[in-house]
Design a protein around this motif. Structure first.
Motif, PDB file in Angstrom:
ATOM      1  N   LYS A   1      73.870  43.859  61.627  1.00 57.71           N
ATOM      2  CA  LYS A   1      74.517  43.298  62.867  1.00 57.71           C
ATOM      3  C   LYS A   1      74.024  42.152  63.180  1.00 57.71           C
ATOM      4  CE  LYS A   1      75.027  44.807  67.735  1.00 57.71           C
ATOM      5  NZ  LYS A   1      74.550  45.398  68.688  1.00 57.71           N
ATOM      6  N   ALA A   2      72.902  41.540  63.196  1.00 54.55           N
ATOM      7  CA  ALA A   2      72.480  40.328  63.490  1.00 54.55           C
ATOM      8  C   ALA A   2      73.250  39.072  62.548  1.00 54.55           C
ATOM      9  CB  ALA A   2      71.077  40.080  63.568  1.00 54.55           C
ATOM     10  N   CYS A   3      73.121  39.454  61.390  1.00 58.30           N
ATOM     11  CA  CYS A   3      74.003  38.700  60.176  1.00 58.30           C
ATOM     12  C   CYS A   3      75.360  38.698  60.479  1.00 58.30           C
ATOM     13  CB  CYS A   3      73.747  39.183  58.903  1.00 58.30           C
ATOM     14  SG  CYS A   3      72.030  39.030  58.461  1.00 58.30           S
ATOM     15  N   LEU A   4      76.069  39.597  60.861  1.00 57.94           N
ATOM     16  CA  LEU A   4      77.568  39.457  61.033  1.00 57.94           C
ATOM     17  C   LEU A   4      77.716  38.667  62.235  1.00 57.94           C
ATOM     18  CD1 LEU A   4      78.539  43.196  60.012  1.00 57.94           C
ATOM     19  CD2 LEU A   4      78.826  41.009  58.700  1.00 57.94           C
ATOM     20  N   GLU A   5      77.001  38.716  63.354  1.00 59.98           N
ATOM     21  CA  GLU A   5      77.182  38.100  64.721  1.00 59.98           C
ATOM     22  C   GLU A   5      77.228  36.624  64.247  1.00 59.98           C
ATOM     23  OE1 GLU A   5      74.207  39.252  67.380  1.00 59.98           O
ATOM     24  OE2 GLU A   5      75.204  41.204  67.755  1.00 59.98           O
ATOM     25  N   ARG A   6      76.488  36.094  63.195  1.00 62.87           N
ATOM     26  CA  ARG A   6      76.258  34.882  62.619  1.00 62.87           C
ATOM     27  C   ARG A   6      77.321  34.351  61.571  1.00 62.87           C
ATOM     28  NH1 ARG A   6      71.989  36.708  65.014  1.00 62.87           N
ATOM     29  NH2 ARG A   6      70.602  35.329  66.146  1.00 62.87           N
ATOM     30  N   ASN A   7      78.299  35.408  61.240  1.00 59.07           N
ATOM     31  CA  ASN A   7      79.158  35.322  60.127  1.00 59.07           C
ATOM     32  C   ASN A   7      78.522  35.043  58.846  1.00 59.07           C
ATOM     33  OD1 ASN A   7      81.369  35.896  61.639  1.00 59.07           O
ATOM     34  ND2 ASN A   7      81.431  33.692  62.138  1.00 59.07           N
ATOM     35  N   ILE A   8      77.326  35.557  58.703  1.00 61.29           N
ATOM     36  CA  ILE A   8      76.579  35.226  57.084  1.00 61.29           C
ATOM     37  C   ILE A   8      76.218  36.613  56.750  1.00 61.29           C
ATOM     38  CG2 ILE A   8      74.416  34.402  56.092  1.00 61.29           C
ATOM     39  CD1 ILE A   8      74.333  32.401  58.517  1.00 61.29           C
ATOM     40  N   TYR A   9      76.485  37.151  55.608  1.00 61.93           N
ATOM     41  CA  TYR A   9      76.266  38.465  54.958  1.00 61.93           C
ATOM     42  C   TYR A   9      75.373  38.430  53.768  1.00 61.93           C
ATOM     43  CZ  TYR A   9      77.305  42.670  52.777  1.00 61.93           C
ATOM     44  OH  TYR A   9      77.112  43.982  52.085  1.00 61.93           O
ATOM     45  N   ASN A  10      75.551  37.426  52.859  1.00 66.40           N
ATOM     46  CA  ASN A  10      74.738  37.119  51.808  1.00 66.40           C
ATOM     47  C   ASN A  10      73.779  36.072  51.972  1.00 66.40           C
ATOM     48  OD1 ASN A  10      74.243  36.568  49.039  1.00 66.40           O
ATOM     49  ND2 ASN A  10      75.899  37.917  48.630  1.00 66.40           N
ATOM     50  N   ILE A  11      72.685  36.327  51.186  1.00 70.03           N
ATOM     51  CA  ILE A  11      71.324  35.329  51.247  1.00 70.03           C
ATOM     52  C   ILE A  11      71.708  34.085  50.801  1.00 70.03           C
ATOM     53  CG2 ILE A  11      70.513  35.826  49.123  1.00 70.03           C
ATOM     54  CD1 ILE A  11      67.660  35.946  50.555  1.00 70.03           C
ATOM     55  N   LYS A  12      72.609  33.893  49.935  1.00 74.23           N
ATOM     56  CA  LYS A  12      73.007  32.535  49.465  1.00 74.23           C
ATOM     57  C   LYS A  12      74.111  31.760  50.264  1.00 74.23           C
ATOM     58  CE  LYS A  12      77.281  34.287  46.966  1.00 74.23           C
ATOM     59  NZ  LYS A  12      77.729  34.498  45.559  1.00 74.23           N
ATOM     60  N   GLU A  13      74.266  32.507  51.418  1.00 74.44           N
ATOM     61  CA  GLU A  13      74.983  31.755  52.386  1.00 74.44           C
ATOM     62  C   GLU A  13      74.177  31.094  53.653  1.00 74.44           C
ATOM     63  OE1 GLU A  13      77.528  34.895  53.740  1.00 74.44           O
ATOM     64  OE2 GLU A  13      78.838  34.503  52.308  1.00 74.44           O
ATOM     65  N   ILE A  14      72.983  31.342  53.590  1.00 78.82           N
ATOM     66  CA  ILE A  14      72.017  30.770  54.446  1.00 78.82           C
ATOM     67  C   ILE A  14      71.818  29.376  54.216  1.00 78.82           C
ATOM     68  CG2 ILE A  14      69.578  31.239  55.455  1.00 78.82           C
ATOM     69  CD1 ILE A  14      69.831  33.887  54.896  1.00 78.82           C
ATOM     70  N   PRO A  15      72.022  28.445  55.226  1.00 81.82           N
ATOM     71  CA  PRO A  15      71.806  27.005  55.050  1.00 81.82           C
ATOM     72  C   PRO A  15      70.331  26.380  54.978  1.00 81.82           C
ATOM     73  CG  PRO A  15      72.340  27.516  57.543  1.00 81.82           C
ATOM     74  CD  PRO A  15      72.211  28.736  56.775  1.00 81.82           C
ATOM     75  N   LYS A  16      69.395  27.236  55.252  1.00 80.18           N
ATOM     76  CA  LYS A  16      68.089  26.743  55.000  1.00 80.18           C
ATOM     77  C   LYS A  16      67.531  27.640  53.699  1.00 80.18           C
ATOM     78  CE  LYS A  16      67.425  25.808  59.811  1.00 80.18           C
ATOM     79  NZ  LYS A  16      66.669  25.384  60.906  1.00 80.18           N
ATOM     80  N   ASN A  17      66.117  26.995  53.398  1.00 73.70           N
ATOM     81  CA  ASN A  17      65.543  27.745  52.342  1.00 73.70           C
ATOM     82  C   ASN A  17      64.690  29.042  52.902  1.00 73.70           C
ATOM     83  OD1 ASN A  17      66.445  25.446  50.875  1.00 73.70           O
ATOM     84  ND2 ASN A  17      64.258  24.529  51.015  1.00 73.70           N
ATOM     85  N   LEU A  18      65.133  30.172  52.257  1.00 74.85           N
ATOM     86  CA  LEU A  18      64.529  31.404  52.536  1.00 74.85           C
ATOM     87  C   LEU A  18      64.478  32.192  51.249  1.00 74.85           C
ATOM     88  CD1 LEU A  18      64.136  33.418  54.531  1.00 74.85           C
ATOM     89  CD2 LEU A  18      66.588  34.265  54.272  1.00 74.85           C
ATOM     90  N   ILE A  19      63.184  32.832  51.143  1.00 76.55           N
ATOM     91  CA  ILE A  19      62.885  33.601  50.346  1.00 76.55           C
ATOM     92  C   ILE A  19      62.414  35.006  50.969  1.00 76.55           C
ATOM     93  CG2 ILE A  19      61.358  34.042  48.259  1.00 76.55           C
ATOM     94  CD1 ILE A  19      61.524  31.140  47.584  1.00 76.55           C
ATOM     95  N   ILE A  20      62.784  35.947  50.431  1.00 78.30           N
ATOM     96  CA  ILE A  20      62.259  37.090  51.036  1.00 78.30           C
ATOM     97  C   ILE A  20      61.796  38.176  49.734  1.00 78.30           C
ATOM     98  CG2 ILE A  20      63.097  39.712  51.811  1.00 78.30           C
ATOM     99  CD1 ILE A  20      65.254  37.943  53.401  1.00 78.30           C
ATOM    100  N   SER A  21      60.426  38.436  49.658  1.00 74.41           N
ATOM    101  CA  SER A  21      59.962  39.027  48.678  1.00 74.41           C
ATOM    102  C   SER A  21      59.767  40.709  48.806  1.00 74.41           C
ATOM    103  CB  SER A  21      58.518  38.527  48.605  1.00 74.41           C
ATOM    104  OG  SER A  21      57.710  38.873  49.534  1.00 74.41           O
ATOM    105  N   SER A  22      59.803  41.332  47.600  1.00 74.56           N
ATOM    106  CA  SER A  22      59.610  42.584  47.434  1.00 74.56           C
ATOM    107  C   SER A  22      58.971  42.927  46.112  1.00 74.56           C
ATOM    108  CB  SER A  22      61.019  43.252  47.678  1.00 74.56           C
ATOM    109  OG  SER A  22      60.890  44.636  47.534  1.00 74.56           O
ATOM    110  N   VAL A  23      58.157  43.821  46.136  1.00 75.84           N
ATOM    111  CA  VAL A  23      57.443  44.329  44.967  1.00 75.84           C
ATOM    112  C   VAL A  23      57.808  45.933  44.537  1.00 75.84           C
ATOM    113  CG1 VAL A  23      55.319  44.762  43.830  1.00 75.84           C
ATOM    114  CG2 VAL A  23      55.560  42.847  45.613  1.00 75.84           C
ATOM    115  N   ASN A  24      58.318  46.086  43.367  1.00 68.66           N
ATOM    116  CA  ASN A  24      58.239  47.498  42.535  1.00 68.66           C
ATOM    117  C   ASN A  24      57.057  47.738  42.150  1.00 68.66           C
ATOM    118  OD1 ASN A  24      58.662  49.723  41.044  1.00 68.66           O
ATOM    119  ND2 ASN A  24      60.640  48.946  40.089  1.00 68.66           N
ATOM    120  N   LEU A  25      56.180  49.041  43.043  1.00 67.63           N
ATOM    121  CA  LEU A  25      55.112  49.221  42.727  1.00 67.63           C
ATOM    122  C   LEU A  25      54.745  49.985  41.557  1.00 67.63           C
ATOM    123  CD1 LEU A  25      53.749  49.907  46.624  1.00 67.63           C
ATOM    124  CD2 LEU A  25      53.207  48.080  44.991  1.00 67.63           C
TER     125      LEU A  25
END
Length: 100
Positions: free
Chosen positions: A26-50
């Protein structure tokens, strides 16, 4: 986000991750951004497969060309993913967290 309902704690939203995914979506859609590649700043979200130790990096920037920084062959870069899914993956916990 446990809710007390008829003297029982309901944790379905927390357990499945659907609640956090919907909030971020919902927060992303309010800013018209859906995909991570559309973010204008450098962003990395990490996740680990245990299960296998693979680190997934959801990134709005391209992977560095410097191979000396490649500390592991179990690092996977993902440049095309919904932001809400990336955040949900990052917030997830192992199935063994709850021992009910």
């Amino acid at each position: 986000m446990g809710l007390i309902f008829k003297r029982q704690i309901v944790i379905d939203g927390l357990n499945s991750g659907k609640v956090i995914e919907k909030i971020i979506e919902k927060a992303c859609l309010e800013r018209n951004i859906y995909n991570i590649k559309e973010i204008p700043k450098n962003l990395i979200i990490s996740s680990v497969n245990l299960d296998d130790g693979t680190v997934y990096l959801f990134s709005s920037i391209l992977r560095p060309k410097d191979t000396r920084r490649n500390y592991s062959n179990k690092i996977k870069y993902i440049y095309d993913a919904p932001i809400a899914k990336a955040v949900r993956a990052s917030c997830s916990f192992p199935r063994s967290f709850f021992t009910m």
